[in-house]
Scaffold this motif. Sequence first.
Motif, PDB file in Angstrom:
ATOM      1  N   LEU A   1      42.111  34.896  43.393  1.00 18.43           N
ATOM      2  CA  LEU A   1      43.163  35.543  42.625  1.00 18.43           C
ATOM      3  C   LEU A   1      44.528  35.269  43.236  1.00 18.43           C
ATOM      4  CD1 LEU A   1      41.520  39.006  41.875  1.00 18.43           C
ATOM      5  CD2 LEU A   1      41.558  36.963  40.436  1.00 18.43           C
ATOM      6  N   SER A   2      45.545  35.755  42.564  1.00 19.27           N
ATOM      7  CA  SER A   2      46.904  35.599  43.085  1.00 19.27           C
ATOM      8  C   SER A   2      47.052  36.388  44.380  1.00 19.27           C
ATOM      9  CB  SER A   2      47.915  36.104  42.050  1.00 19.27           C
ATOM     10  OG  SER A   2      47.728  37.483  41.816  1.00 19.27           O
ATOM     11  N   SER A   3      48.184  36.243  45.023  1.00 16.91           N
ATOM     12  CA  SER A   3      48.414  36.873  46.320  1.00 16.91           C
ATOM     13  C   SER A   3      48.675  38.372  46.221  1.00 16.91           C
ATOM     14  CB  SER A   3      49.596  36.197  47.019  1.00 16.91           C
ATOM     15  OG  SER A   3      50.762  36.292  46.226  1.00 16.91           O
ATOM     16  N   ARG A   4      48.705  38.921  44.986  1.00 15.97           N
ATOM     17  CA  ARG A   4      48.942  40.357  44.856  1.00 15.97           C
ATOM     18  C   ARG A   4      47.841  41.149  45.550  1.00 15.97           C
ATOM     19  NH1 ARG A   4      47.816  44.843  41.829  1.00 15.97           N
ATOM     20  NH2 ARG A   4      46.196  43.853  40.556  1.00 15.97           N
TER      21      ARG A   4
ATOM     22  N   SER B   1      44.274  39.856  51.542  1.00 19.16           N
ATOM     23  CA  SER B   1      44.967  40.549  50.459  1.00 19.16           C
ATOM     24  C   SER B   1      44.259  41.815  50.005  1.00 19.16           C
ATOM     25  CB  SER B   1      45.133  39.614  49.256  1.00 19.16           C
ATOM     26  OG  SER B   1      43.859  39.224  48.751  1.00 19.16           O
ATOM     27  N   ALA B   2      43.011  42.011  50.447  1.00 20.75           N
ATOM     28  CA  ALA B   2      42.240  43.186  50.030  1.00 20.75           C
ATOM     29  C   ALA B   2      41.828  44.061  51.211  1.00 20.75           C
ATOM     30  CB  ALA B   2      41.002  42.739  49.269  1.00 20.75           C
ATOM     31  N   MET B   3      42.399  43.838  52.358  1.00 15.69           N
ATOM     32  CA  MET B   3      42.063  44.635  53.536  1.00 15.69           C
ATOM     33  C   MET B   3      43.076  45.758  53.691  1.00 15.69           C
ATOM     34  SD  MET B   3      41.036  41.623  56.263  1.00 15.69           S
ATOM     35  CE  MET B   3      40.738  42.781  57.600  1.00 15.69           C
ATOM     36  N   PRO B   4      42.623  46.921  54.255  1.00 16.23           N
ATOM     37  CA  PRO B   4      41.251  47.236  54.652  1.00 16.23           C
ATOM     38  C   PRO B   4      40.458  47.849  53.491  1.00 16.23           C
ATOM     39  CG  PRO B   4      42.675  49.029  55.276  1.00 16.23           C
ATOM     40  CD  PRO B   4      43.560  47.995  54.609  1.00 16.23           C
ATOM     41  N   LEU B   5      39.170  48.027  53.691  1.00 16.92           N
ATOM     42  CA  LEU B   5      38.332  48.742  52.742  1.00 16.92           C
ATOM     43  C   LEU B   5      38.767  50.208  52.724  1.00 16.92           C
ATOM     44  CD1 LEU B   5      35.742  48.460  50.930  1.00 16.92           C
ATOM     45  CD2 LEU B   5      34.463  49.279  52.911  1.00 16.92           C
ATOM     46  N   LEU B   6      38.930  50.775  51.518  1.00 18.87           N
ATOM     47  CA  LEU B   6      39.420  52.150  51.374  1.00 18.87           C
ATOM     48  C   LEU B   6      38.291  53.091  50.961  1.00 18.87           C
ATOM     49  CD1 LEU B   6      42.764  51.373  49.502  1.00 18.87           C
ATOM     50  CD2 LEU B   6      42.406  51.669  51.965  1.00 18.87           C
TER      51      LEU B   6
ATOM     52  N   GLN C   1      35.501  46.986  38.178  1.00 19.51           N
ATOM     53  CA  GLN C   1      36.883  46.548  38.155  1.00 19.51           C
ATOM     54  C   GLN C   1      37.650  47.479  37.225  1.00 19.51           C
ATOM     55  OE1 GLN C   1      37.584  42.717  36.402  1.00 19.51           O
ATOM     56  NE2 GLN C   1      39.611  42.512  37.288  1.00 19.51           N
ATOM     57  N   ARG C   2      38.824  47.923  37.694  1.00 26.01           N
ATOM     58  CA  ARG C   2      39.614  48.781  36.824  1.00 26.01           C
ATOM     59  C   ARG C   2      40.036  47.997  35.585  1.00 26.01           C
ATOM     60  NH1 ARG C   2      42.016  53.476  37.230  1.00 26.01           N
ATOM     61  NH2 ARG C   2      41.609  53.668  39.479  1.00 26.01           N
ATOM     62  N   ARG C   3      39.923  48.622  34.456  1.00 25.13           N
ATOM     63  CA  ARG C   3      40.294  47.945  33.219  1.00 25.13           C
ATOM     64  C   ARG C   3      41.767  47.576  33.228  1.00 25.13           C
ATOM     65  NH1 ARG C   3      36.359  48.111  29.375  1.00 25.13           N
ATOM     66  NH2 ARG C   3      34.697  49.653  29.669  1.00 25.13           N
ATOM     67  N   PHE C   4      42.036  46.349  32.770  1.00 29.79           N
ATOM     68  CA  PHE C   4      43.375  45.772  32.698  1.00 29.79           C
ATOM     69  C   PHE C   4      43.925  45.441  34.075  1.00 29.79           C
ATOM     70  CE2 PHE C   4      42.977  46.799  28.456  1.00 29.79           C
ATOM     71  CZ  PHE C   4      42.816  48.156  28.248  1.00 29.79           C
ATOM     72  N   SER C   5      43.082  45.535  35.125  1.00 26.64           N
ATOM     73  CA  SER C   5      43.530  45.137  36.461  1.00 26.64           C
ATOM     74  C   SER C   5      43.560  43.631  36.528  1.00 26.64           C
ATOM     75  CB  SER C   5      42.610  45.704  37.533  1.00 26.64           C
ATOM     76  OG  SER C   5      43.012  45.304  38.813  1.00 26.64           O
ATOM     77  N   ALA C   6      44.484  43.076  37.350  1.00 31.09           N
ATOM     78  CA  ALA C   6      44.578  41.613  37.457  1.00 31.09           C
ATOM     79  C   ALA C   6      43.346  41.046  38.110  1.00 31.09           C
ATOM     80  CB  ALA C   6      45.811  41.243  38.252  1.00 31.09           C
TER      81      ALA C   6
END
Length: 203
Positions: free
Chosen positions: A60-63, A85-90, A198-203
Motif C-alpha cells: 500500500l501507499s506510505s500512509r 507503516s503499521a507499527m506498533p500493533l494496537l 478491514q474498515r470499510r472505505f479504508s485505503a
Amino acid sequence: PALPQRHLSVTSGRRLSATLVPLAIGAHAAISSARAAALVQYYGAPLQLYWQLSHHLESLSSRSQHVCVGKEWYRAPGSFFLPPSAMPLLFVRAGFNGLLPAPFESPAPLGSRAAPSHFNDANREETSLYVRLDVCDWLVDLNLLNDDGPTGFKATEWQVWQREPFLDASRSRSWSRTLFIPFITEGHNTFADYVVYQRRFSA
C-alpha cells in the motif's frame, strides 16, 4: 548339538528387540508427526493471516495503517510481523482485563531491562494501553460462537479481508484436537473463523 539355554534366551531377546525397537520408534515418530500437524492445521491461522496482512500493507501507499487486536493479543506474533507503516500493533478492549504487553520505553543498552512504570506483579489492567476502535484500519479477531467481538464493534463498519479456520477447542473432542489424522479427525472437530477485518472505505 543343541544350543545352550542361555544362548537361546539371548538370541530370542535380540530378535524381539530388533522387532520392538523399530516399532516403538515408528509409533513415536507417527504420533509426534500427527501432533505437529495438528498444531499447524488447527492453530496456524494467526501466523498465516499476519504474514498475508504484512505483505499486503507493504504494497500500500506510505500512509500509516493501524492494525488492532482484542482478545487475541496473546496469539499475535508481535509488531515485527508488521511493516514500519503499521507499527506498533494496537490493543482494543475485548473482554480481557489483565495487563497487556507494552513497547520498550528505553533505548539500547537498557532496552527490555527497563520495565515501564505501569507494570505490576498483580496482572492489574492498564487502561492507557487501549485505543478506541475507531482508530483502527484493520482488526484481527477470532469469531467464536456467541462472541460479540471487541467493545463497540459494528459489523456494518467492517468487511472481511481474509479468514482462516481455527480450532474451537471447547466444541471439539479432546482426542481429535490433539492429533491430526487425515480423513478421521476432521469430522470430530469444530472450527471458527480467524478473521482480518478491514474498515470499510479504508485505503
